[in-house]
Design a protein around this motif. Structure first.
Motif, short mmCIF file in Angstrom:
data_model
loop_
_atom_site.label_atom_id
_atom_site.label_comp_id
_atom_site.label_asym_id
_atom_site.label_seq_id
_atom_site.Cartn_x
_atom_site.Cartn_y
_atom_site.Cartn_z
N THR A 106 48.36 -76.39 -48.07
CA THR A 106 47.41 -76.72 -46.91
C THR A 106 47.25 -75.97 -46.00
O THR A 106 46.09 -75.69 -45.23
N ARG A 107 48.18 -75.16 -45.36
CA ARG A 107 48.11 -73.94 -44.30
C ARG A 107 47.13 -72.95 -44.57
O ARG A 107 46.49 -72.50 -44.04
N SER A 108 47.31 -72.38 -45.84
CA SER A 108 46.66 -71.37 -46.20
C SER A 108 45.29 -71.54 -46.64
O SER A 108 44.52 -70.86 -46.43
N LEU A 109 44.91 -72.80 -47.30
CA LEU A 109 43.81 -73.06 -47.45
C LEU A 109 42.71 -73.77 -46.33
O LEU A 109 41.61 -74.05 -46.17
N PRO A 195 36.73 -84.03 -46.62
CA PRO A 195 36.96 -84.62 -48.08
C PRO A 195 36.39 -83.57 -49.19
O PRO A 195 35.51 -82.83 -48.96
N ASP A 196 37.57 -83.53 -50.07
CA ASP A 196 37.31 -82.65 -51.40
C ASP A 196 37.09 -81.31 -51.27
O ASP A 196 36.59 -80.34 -51.79
N SER A 197 37.74 -80.73 -49.91
CA SER A 197 37.82 -79.37 -49.59
C SER A 197 38.91 -78.63 -50.51
O SER A 197 39.69 -79.34 -51.53
N PRO A 198 38.96 -77.40 -50.67
CA PRO A 198 39.82 -76.74 -51.34
C PRO A 198 41.50 -77.30 -51.29
O PRO A 198 42.13 -77.30 -51.93
N ALA A 199 41.69 -77.31 -50.05
CA ALA A 199 42.95 -77.85 -49.40
C ALA A 199 43.51 -79.24 -50.05
O ALA A 199 44.42 -79.35 -50.64
N GLN A 200 42.47 -80.31 -49.87
CA GLN A 200 42.90 -81.32 -50.42
C GLN A 200 42.98 -81.63 -52.02
O GLN A 200 43.74 -82.20 -52.64
N LEU A 201 41.98 -80.77 -52.53
CA LEU A 201 42.01 -80.94 -54.02
C LEU A 201 43.19 -79.90 -54.51
O LEU A 201 43.86 -80.41 -55.65
N ALA A 202 43.58 -78.93 -53.62
CA ALA A 202 44.75 -78.33 -54.32
C ALA A 202 46.03 -79.10 -54.18
O ALA A 202 47.12 -79.17 -54.92
N VAL A 203 46.21 -79.89 -53.15
CA VAL A 203 47.55 -80.84 -53.03
C VAL A 203 47.22 -81.96 -54.06
O VAL A 203 48.42 -82.24 -54.45
#
Length: 219
Positions: A106-109, A195-203
């Motif tokens: 989350t922090r990185s993205l 919503p549906d950002s790379p951070a959310q999708l990655a988690v």
């Protein structure tokens, strides 16, 4: 003429000599130039000469570091993985791995640099790679390199009693969670945050891929 060596990630800044840092900086300058030109003209409309000229280096300098124009983007693609591994390495051994992985992802993205430049560049390159096998191969190799560098980071956090197979599987799952999330996101016009950002999708992907793994549950 001696064949150039493929790009491989350099050690962290603290371990680099001045010469290595200069080389890394030159590689990154070339990578930024390649990405900018690919965005403007596409890989087919860009030559190695164009990239070298944009980066302000001689063509022989370009070929000292990269075999072809597609490989020139590798250092920029690799920065995301470098950042998230560094954030994960800040976690203390014994921290629940699920928490540590999700926090680092989350922090990185969500990092301002990633949101402001890196993610959009990655989206453009991934879209271009759909019709450029050489560019797609660079993307997969960067992810493979990242997975291999992730293994010792996870092993340290998991502790000496951790099963090496479980550590390797977790490194593969975590890397693929980010890779697949970025690939899915790049096919849309969704903003890099929200919503549906790379951070959310990655988690979400990380939870799906690591569900039930003993190394995460502490059993």
């Amino acid at each position: 003429m001696r064949s150039p060596r493929p790009y491989s990630p350099l050690p962290g800044p603290g371990a680099q000599s001045l010469t290595e840092r200069r080389k890394a900086a030159t590689q990154l300058d070339i990578a930024r130039a390649a990405c900018a030109l690919f965005a403007e003209h596409g890989p087919d409309g860009t030559t190695a000469e164009d990239i070298a000229h944009r980066a302000g280096v001689a063509l022989r300098t370009f070929y000292r570091y990269f075999r072809n124009k597609q490989e020139a983007v590798a250092p920029l693609l690799a920065t995301g993985g470098d950042t998230w591994r560094a954030l994960l390495a800040e976690e203390h051994p014994g921290t629940p791995l699920a928490e540590a992985l999700e926090r680092a992802v989350t922090r990185s993205l969500s990092d301002p640099t990633a949101v402001g430049e890196g993610l959009e560049v990655t989206r453009g390159l991934l879209r271009a790679s759909a019709t450029d096998p050489a560019l797609r191969a660079v993307w997969y190799r960067v992810n493979q390199d990242s997975e291999e560098h992730l293994v010792p980071v996870i092993a340290r956090l998991a502790g000496p009693a951790a099963d090496p197979l479980a550590v390797r599987l977790l490194a593969a799952a975590a890397t693929d969670a980010i890779r697949v999330s970025l690939e899915v996101w790049s096919e849309t016009d969704t903003p890099p945050t929200g919503p549906d950002s790379p951070a959310q999708l990655a988690v979400r992907s990380l939870r799906e891929l690591t569900r039930g793994m003993d190394i995460l549950s502490g059993r």
